[in-house]
Enzyme design. Structure first.
Site, PDB file in Angstrom:
ATOM      1  N   HIS A 204      -6.686  12.173   1.151  1.00 27.22           N
ATOM      2  CA  HIS A 204      -7.016  10.770   1.411  1.00 27.22           C
ATOM      3  C   HIS A 204      -8.303  10.577   2.206  1.00 27.22           C
ATOM      4  CE1 HIS A 204      -5.276  11.667   5.329  1.00 27.22           C
ATOM      5  NE2 HIS A 204      -5.866  10.593   5.784  1.00 27.22           N
TER       6      HIS A 204
HETATM    7  C1  UD1 Z   1      -5.992   5.904   8.032  1.00 25.75           C
HETATM    8  C2  UD1 Z   1      -6.762   6.603   9.170  1.00 25.75           C
HETATM    9  C3  UD1 Z   1      -6.716   8.099   8.951  1.00 25.75           C
HETATM   10  C4  UD1 Z   1      -5.310   8.589   8.770  1.00 25.75           C
HETATM   11  C5  UD1 Z   1      -4.643   7.819   7.644  1.00 25.75           C
HETATM   12  C6  UD1 Z   1      -3.210   8.230   7.440  1.00 25.75           C
HETATM   13  C7  UD1 Z   1      -8.660   5.318  10.052  1.00 25.75           C
HETATM   14  C8  UD1 Z   1     -10.125   5.229  10.120  1.00 25.75           C
HETATM   15  N1  UD1 Z   1      -8.160   6.202   9.180  1.00 25.75           N
HETATM   16  O1  UD1 Z   1      -6.694   6.177   6.839  1.00 25.75           O
HETATM   17  O2  UD1 Z   1      -7.276   8.726  10.089  1.00 25.75           O
HETATM   18  O3  UD1 Z   1      -5.328   9.962   8.477  1.00 25.75           O
HETATM   19  O4  UD1 Z   1      -4.686   6.419   7.959  1.00 25.75           O
HETATM   20  O5  UD1 Z   1      -2.671   7.695   6.264  1.00 25.75           O
HETATM   21  O6  UD1 Z   1      -7.971   4.627  10.772  1.00 25.75           O
HETATM   22  N2  UD1 Z   1      -3.793   0.871   1.868  1.00 25.75           N
HETATM   23  C9  UD1 Z   1      -2.715   0.390   1.170  1.00 25.75           C
HETATM   24  N3  UD1 Z   1      -1.535   0.194   1.831  1.00 25.75           N
HETATM   25  C10 UD1 Z   1      -1.390   0.467   3.155  1.00 25.75           C
HETATM   26  C11 UD1 Z   1      -2.504   0.972   3.850  1.00 25.75           C
HETATM   27  C12 UD1 Z   1      -3.689   1.179   3.218  1.00 25.75           C
HETATM   28  O7  UD1 Z   1      -2.794   0.122  -0.010  1.00 25.75           O
HETATM   29  O8  UD1 Z   1      -0.281   0.291   3.703  1.00 25.75           O
HETATM   30  C13 UD1 Z   1      -5.065   1.115   1.162  1.00 25.75           C
HETATM   31  C14 UD1 Z   1      -6.006  -0.050   1.212  1.00 25.75           C
HETATM   32  O9  UD1 Z   1      -6.695  -0.121   0.033  1.00 25.75           O
HETATM   33  C15 UD1 Z   1      -6.956   0.361   2.320  1.00 25.75           C
HETATM   34  C16 UD1 Z   1      -7.007   1.866   2.147  1.00 25.75           C
HETATM   35  O10 UD1 Z   1      -5.693   2.228   1.734  1.00 25.75           O
HETATM   36  O11 UD1 Z   1      -8.195  -0.249   2.238  1.00 25.75           O
HETATM   37  C17 UD1 Z   1      -7.384   2.621   3.374  1.00 25.75           C
HETATM   38  O12 UD1 Z   1      -6.503   2.280   4.454  1.00 25.75           O
HETATM   39  P1  UD1 Z   1      -6.993   2.462   5.969  1.00 25.75           P
HETATM   40  O13 UD1 Z   1      -5.871   2.157   6.885  1.00 25.75           O
HETATM   41  O14 UD1 Z   1      -8.275   1.739   6.174  1.00 25.75           O
HETATM   42  O15 UD1 Z   1      -7.353   3.983   6.060  1.00 25.75           O
HETATM   43  P2  UD1 Z   1      -6.524   5.261   5.573  1.00 25.75           P
HETATM   44  O16 UD1 Z   1      -7.270   5.903   4.475  1.00 25.75           O
HETATM   45  O17 UD1 Z   1      -5.075   4.948   5.359  1.00 25.75           O
END
Ligand code: UD1
Length: 364
Positions: A204
């Protein structure tokens, strides 16, 4: 003393559950705030039930956005919470955007801040988490470290050793508490797999999945690996989104599945032949379980998992991945040992430090 615990994303729940439960057992007044950084049922809600964690008292429902917008929205909403509830201490964990946002609010409002999993450094500032870790540590009052490298890093950065406590690993507290239950459920059977006869893959990191060329090449490598050992791939929503855009759709013996609840994923890790990942926490969990871990990154902020545990950095280089898989399949992998204080008692140590800190503060 009112303690405000803040969680936001998947790894936060696993690290904070033991702290929240231990503080509850000791009778501390607590407020649990969920920023809503992760919001899908399988990225958030199921973790609360699997970890027997109390439901959040306050949910900020921030959701996804660019880094700046997400961080700013959390800051703005969390500042209101602090002004209304006036906590005496705020606790954050790890290195996600929620951690950074809350740390900045605490610092600006002069509310003491404790950071669980302080001091880890990948020395790669292109990782958003590295920036979050550095800033959070430098505005924290109490820093709880999981391994010796973290203590050395904080010392080199000039943080006073009177603020730093080597307490062990809260993620491992959750693991120790739940691993037997997770294995008894035999989650691999749901996916038609046999114990120690499958590999588990997670991806991820923006550096691996946001660039189409890199992701395509990684999937091609995994396709080849899957000829030797079938792969289960619980894909993070962002990864699934990126996979849809790939030109090559072939997945050979890779089975793409949804993100899994905590207990299911823990059981799958515990009985995997090996794990391939770019996650930080999974490097620690596999070391605690004694399962070979091939980390698809060039650097780790958790060097004890490589120096002492079962982790090897293979990056995204095809040859390195194949060499490592050959070692796994021929049982040549060195499983190492579990690092010092990764014994299921970290939250207990943190609670003792907090009780002493509060005692000293109130007698001033
Ligand atoms: C975040 C953390 C990362 C951690 C990871 C664990 C930051 C910068 N990154 O990354 O360090 O390892 O969480 O999973 O904080 N999305 C969904 N559903 C959700 C959450 C996210 O669909 O419940 C999708 C959305 O499109 C979103 C993308 O995932 O834009 C990224 O989510 P985000 O929380 O920004 O970062 P992660 O990649 O999850």
């Amino acid at each position: 003393m009112l303690i405000c615990n803040v969680v936001g994303a998947r790894p936060n729940f696993i690290k904070m559950a033991p702290v929240v439960l231990e503080l509850k057992r000791l009778g501390f007044d607590q407020l649990l705030v969920h920023t809503g950084q992760h919001y899908d049922k399988y990225m958030s809600e199921v973790f609360f039930s699997d970890l027997s964690m109390p439901r959040p008292d306050i949910h900020l429902e921030i959701g996804s956005a660019s880094h700046a917008k997400q961080t700013a929205s959390i800051m703005s909403a969390f500042e209101d919470v602090c002004l209304q509830r006036r906590p005496d201490l705020i606790i954050v964990a790890g290195d996600v955007n929620s951690t950074l946002a809350v740390a900045l609010v605490a610092a600006k409002l002069l509310i003491p801040l404790a950071h669980v999993e302080a001091g880890l450094r990948s020395f790669d500032k292109t990782m958003p988490e590295e920036v979050n870790r550095i800033v959070t540590d430098h505005v924290s009052d109490l820093l709880f470290a999981t391994e010796m490298s973290a203590i050395n890093n904080l010392c080199h950065e000039g943080i006073s050793d009177s603020q730093v406590f080597f307490v062990g690993n809260c993620m491992v507290d959750s693991l120790v508490k739940h691993v037997e239950k997770a294995i008894v459920q035999s989650p691999w059977l749901q996916f038609g797999k046999r114990e120690k006869a499958y590999a588990l893959l997670t991806l991820h990191r923006p550096s691996n999945v946001d660039n189409e060329e890199i992701l395509a090449s990684l999937i091609e490598t995994m396709n080849s690996v899957s000829e030797d050992v079938p792969i289960l791939f619980p894909a993070h929503p962002r990864t699934r989104e990126r996979l849809k855009r790939l030109k090559t759709k072939s997945m050979n013996r890779i089975e793409l599945i949804d993100p899994q609840p905590y207990l299911t994923f823990l059981g799958l890790m515990a009985r995997a032949k090996c794990v391939l990942t770019d996650s930080g926490g999974i490097q620690e969990e596999t070391t605690a379980l004694g399962v070979p871990c091939l980390t698809l990154r060039e650097a780790t902020e958790r060097p004890s998992t490589v120096e002492e545990g079962s982790n090897r950095l293979v990056g995204t280089d095809r040859a390195k991945v194949f060499d490592a898989i050959a070692d796994v399949l021929n049982d040549r992998w060195v499983l190492g040992k579990v690092p010092q204080l990764w014994d299921g008692q970290a939250a207990n140590r943190i609670a003792k430090v907090l009780a002493n800190w509060w005692g000293a503060r109130s007698s001033r």
